[in-house]
Write a protein that holds these residues in place. Structure first.
Motif, PDB file in Angstrom:
ATOM      1  N   HIS A 288       2.721  -1.770 -12.224  1.00  0.00           N
ATOM      2  CA  HIS A 288       1.901  -0.694 -11.940  1.00  0.00           C
ATOM      3  C   HIS A 288       2.551   0.528 -11.713  1.00  0.00           C
ATOM      4  N   MET A 289       3.750   0.675 -11.935  1.00  0.00           N
ATOM      5  CA  MET A 289       4.741   1.833 -11.661  1.00  0.00           C
ATOM      6  C   MET A 289       4.326   3.020 -12.643  1.00  0.00           C
ATOM      7  N   SER A 290       4.364   4.379 -12.213  1.00  0.00           N
ATOM      8  CA  SER A 290       4.123   5.219 -13.090  1.00  0.00           C
ATOM      9  C   SER A 290       5.360   5.756 -13.890  1.00  0.00           C
ATOM     10  N   SER A 291       6.489   5.403 -13.418  1.00  0.00           N
ATOM     11  CA  SER A 291       7.647   5.716 -14.374  1.00  0.00           C
ATOM     12  C   SER A 291       8.824   4.672 -13.916  1.00  0.00           C
ATOM     13  N   LEU A 292       9.642   4.555 -14.953  1.00  0.00           N
ATOM     14  CA  LEU A 292      10.974   3.689 -14.849  1.00  0.00           C
ATOM     15  C   LEU A 292      12.250   4.421 -14.814  1.00  0.00           C
ATOM     16  N   ASN A 293      13.174   3.889 -14.018  1.00  0.00           N
ATOM     17  CA  ASN A 293      14.423   4.656 -14.056  1.00  0.00           C
ATOM     18  C   ASN A 293      15.458   3.702 -14.488  1.00  0.00           C
ATOM     19  N   VAL A 294      15.409   2.593 -14.797  1.00  0.00           N
ATOM     20  CA  VAL A 294      16.365   1.736 -15.456  1.00  0.00           C
ATOM     21  C   VAL A 294      16.044   1.083 -16.840  1.00  0.00           C
ATOM     22  N   SER A 295      16.826   0.383 -17.368  1.00  0.00           N
ATOM     23  CA  SER A 295      16.672  -0.162 -18.735  1.00  0.00           C
ATOM     24  C   SER A 295      17.375  -1.720 -18.731  1.00  0.00           C
TER      25      SER A 295
ATOM     26  N   ALA B 296       0.843  -1.151   0.019  1.00  0.00           N
ATOM     27  CA  ALA B 296       0.048  -0.068   0.138  1.00  0.00           C
ATOM     28  C   ALA B 296       0.856   1.197   0.029  1.00  0.00           C
ATOM     29  N   VAL B 297       1.069   1.989  -1.181  1.00  0.00           N
ATOM     30  CA  VAL B 297       1.928   3.227  -1.471  1.00  0.00           C
ATOM     31  C   VAL B 297       1.160   4.119  -2.093  1.00  0.00           C
ATOM     32  N   GLY B 298       1.466   5.415  -2.090  1.00  0.00           N
ATOM     33  CA  GLY B 298       0.678   6.218  -3.030  1.00  0.00           C
ATOM     34  C   GLY B 298       1.338   6.673  -4.480  1.00  0.00           C
ATOM     35  N   GLN B 299       0.806   7.291  -5.187  1.00  0.00           N
ATOM     36  CA  GLN B 299       1.452   7.456  -6.266  1.00  0.00           C
ATOM     37  C   GLN B 299       2.914   8.255  -6.101  1.00  0.00           C
TER      38      GLN B 299
ATOM     39  N   THR C 289      18.873   0.023  -4.865  1.00  0.00           N
ATOM     40  CA  THR C 289      18.634   0.706  -6.221  1.00  0.00           C
ATOM     41  C   THR C 289      17.278   1.156  -6.324  1.00  0.00           C
ATOM     42  N   VAL C 290      17.015   2.558  -6.778  1.00  0.00           N
ATOM     43  CA  VAL C 290      15.717   3.119  -7.098  1.00  0.00           C
ATOM     44  C   VAL C 290      15.476   2.669  -8.585  1.00  0.00           C
ATOM     45  N   ILE C 291      14.409   1.999  -8.880  1.00  0.00           N
ATOM     46  CA  ILE C 291      14.238   1.480 -10.223  1.00  0.00           C
ATOM     47  C   ILE C 291      13.027   2.337 -10.964  1.00  0.00           C
ATOM     48  N   GLY C 292      12.466   3.008 -10.217  1.00  0.00           N
ATOM     49  CA  GLY C 292      11.137   3.660 -10.635  1.00  0.00           C
ATOM     50  C   GLY C 292      10.396   4.067  -9.635  1.00  0.00           C
ATOM     51  N   LEU C 293       9.157   4.758  -9.880  1.00  0.00           N
ATOM     52  CA  LEU C 293       8.190   5.384  -8.991  1.00  0.00           C
ATOM     53  C   LEU C 293       6.821   4.337  -9.096  1.00  0.00           C
ATOM     54  N   SER C 294       5.935   4.321  -7.922  1.00  0.00           N
ATOM     55  CA  SER C 294       4.862   3.863  -7.940  1.00  0.00           C
ATOM     56  C   SER C 294       3.865   4.332  -8.781  1.00  0.00           C
ATOM     57  N   GLY C 295       2.943   3.574  -8.942  1.00  0.00           N
ATOM     58  CA  GLY C 295       1.638   4.300  -9.846  1.00  0.00           C
ATOM     59  C   GLY C 295       0.556   3.492  -9.757  1.00  0.00           C
ATOM     60  N   ASN C 296      -0.293   3.444 -11.018  1.00  0.00           N
ATOM     61  CA  ASN C 296      -1.552   2.902 -11.085  1.00  0.00           C
ATOM     62  C   ASN C 296      -1.892   2.529 -12.537  1.00  0.00           C
ATOM     63  N   THR C 297      -0.704   1.864 -13.160  1.00  0.00           N
ATOM     64  CA  THR C 297      -0.832   1.426 -14.579  1.00  0.00           C
ATOM     65  C   THR C 297      -1.281   0.140 -14.659  1.00  0.00           C
TER      66      THR C 297
ATOM     67  N   TRP D 238       6.520  -1.619 -20.734  1.00  0.00           N
ATOM     68  CA  TRP D 238       4.940  -1.953 -20.696  1.00  0.00           C
ATOM     69  C   TRP D 238       4.976  -3.615 -20.597  1.00  0.00           C
ATOM     70  N   GLY D 239       3.965  -3.844 -19.661  1.00  0.00           N
ATOM     71  CA  GLY D 239       4.087  -5.270 -19.305  1.00  0.00           C
ATOM     72  C   GLY D 239       2.444  -5.886 -19.141  1.00  0.00           C
ATOM     73  N   GLY D 240       1.605  -5.195 -20.149  1.00  0.00           N
ATOM     74  CA  GLY D 240       0.236  -5.461 -20.229  1.00  0.00           C
ATOM     75  C   GLY D 240      -0.545  -5.038 -18.807  1.00  0.00           C
ATOM     76  N   ALA D 241      -0.872  -6.296 -18.434  1.00  0.00           N
ATOM     77  CA  ALA D 241      -1.870  -6.114 -17.086  1.00  0.00           C
ATOM     78  C   ALA D 241      -0.941  -5.525 -15.850  1.00  0.00           C
ATOM     79  N   TYR D 242       0.583  -5.700 -16.051  1.00  0.00           N
ATOM     80  CA  TYR D 242       1.395  -5.390 -14.906  1.00  0.00           C
ATOM     81  C   TYR D 242       1.660  -3.783 -15.081  1.00  0.00           C
ATOM     82  N   GLY D 243       1.100  -3.329 -16.254  1.00  0.00           N
ATOM     83  CA  GLY D 243       1.382  -1.924 -16.580  1.00  0.00           C
ATOM     84  C   GLY D 243       2.966  -1.595 -16.788  1.00  0.00           C
ATOM     85  N   ASN D 244       3.462  -0.449 -16.348  1.00  0.00           N
ATOM     86  CA  ASN D 244       4.710  -0.225 -16.276  1.00  0.00           C
ATOM     87  C   ASN D 244       5.542  -1.155 -15.588  1.00  0.00           C
ATOM     88  N   ASN D 245       6.414  -2.062 -15.880  1.00  0.00           N
ATOM     89  CA  ASN D 245       7.005  -3.119 -14.849  1.00  0.00           C
ATOM     90  C   ASN D 245       8.351  -3.327 -15.271  1.00  0.00           C
TER      91      ASN D 245
END
Length: 269
Positions: A210-217, A168-171, A226-234, A188-195
């Motif tokens: 379901h992350m809102s943005s990604l920091n890695v490739s 349970a984390v916010g955006q 390591t911070v790999i991205g930010l949580s979201g609702n995708t 993009w991972g389909g039902a997983y959104g940005n993953n």
């Protein structure tokens, strides 16, 4: 006849000895001295006497002088040999001391090198151990409570059950890689959104959805935390949260209980 008897009885007449003649001469000189007749006779008399004086060879004095000189030569030679022997001994001692100092310096240098080598090896071993710990260390992906457990049933999931856990984390909350590894999927991972999917050093995989943005490739190396991205609702999501899965393989369907996975690696959740 008396003359004949004397000749037969006494044999050859022995002449006075050389020393007797000289003694008589000395006596005559003494007599002339008492009468005052010395002026003209003294010098010839002494000259005659000196001409007949015994030589050094006769008296043996030359042998004594030669013996004394030989003893002096022997003494000088002995002293010279002694000084030479002392010089040789001093040189030998100096060389021995120099060798000893060189050996001690060599031992000290070897000991210092051995100590430095041991310290380097200890430092390298410590660094490797720390790296190993970092490589094998695991952390929680976020600091939050779990809202949906692994295996929970419901129509929201195509498999009929929840294949991970939800935090349970916010955006926009920072999401961390739970352990060191290599990013094998980022996008993009389909039902997983940005993953993001990470293959860890122990051969296991973790997924962050379901992350809102990604920091890695893909192909990037990450460490625990390591911070790999930010949580979201995708993707297939009913609200901002983090979907986290643990897998034995990269493909869907190889999931295992994420809580057990993390707790077995020292993460307290």
């Amino acid at each position: 006849m008396a003359f004949g008897s004397r000749a037969a009885g006494s044999g050859k007449h022995r002449g006075s000895s050389r020393l007797s003649r000289k003694t008589a001469g000395y006596a005559g000189i003494a007599a002339l001295a008492t009468t005052g007749v010395v002026g003209t006779l003294a010098a010839p008399a002494f000259a005659a006497d000196n001409s007949g004086a015994p030589s050094m060879e006769d008296t043996g004095q030359n042998s004594i002088v030669v013996a004394d000189g030989l003893q002096d030569d022997i003494k000088v030679q002995a002293e010279s040999q002694q000084r030479a022997a002392e010089a040789v001994a001093a040189q030998a001692q100096a060389e021995a001391e120099a060798k000893q100092r060189a050996a001690e310096a060599k031992r000290a240098a070897e000991a210092a090198e051995a100590k430095a080598k041991a310290e380097r090896e200890a430092a390298e071993a410590k660094a490797k151990e720390e790296e190993r710990k970092r490589s094998n260390a695991f952390v929680a992906p976020v600091s939050a409570s779990v809202t949906t457990q692994y295996g929970a049933g419901g129509g929201m999931w195509s498999s009929g059950s929840h294949t991970g856990i939800d935090f349970a984390v916010g955006q926009g909350t920072s999401v961390h890689a739970v352990g060191a590894g290599t990013v094998v999927e980022a996008g993009w991972g389909g039902a997983y959104g940005n993953n993001v999917v990470i293959r860890h050093n122990d051969g296991t995989y973790t997924q962050y959805g379901h992350m809102s943005s990604l920091n890695v490739s893909v192909g990037e190396q990450v460490g625990a935390g390591t911070v790999i991205g930010l949580s979201g609702n995708t993707g297939n999501s009913s609200g901002a949260h983090l979907h986290f899965e643990a897998r034995t393989g990269a493909s869907y369907g190889s999931d295992i209980n994420p809580l057990t996975y993390l707790r077995n690696r020292g993460v307290g959740i």
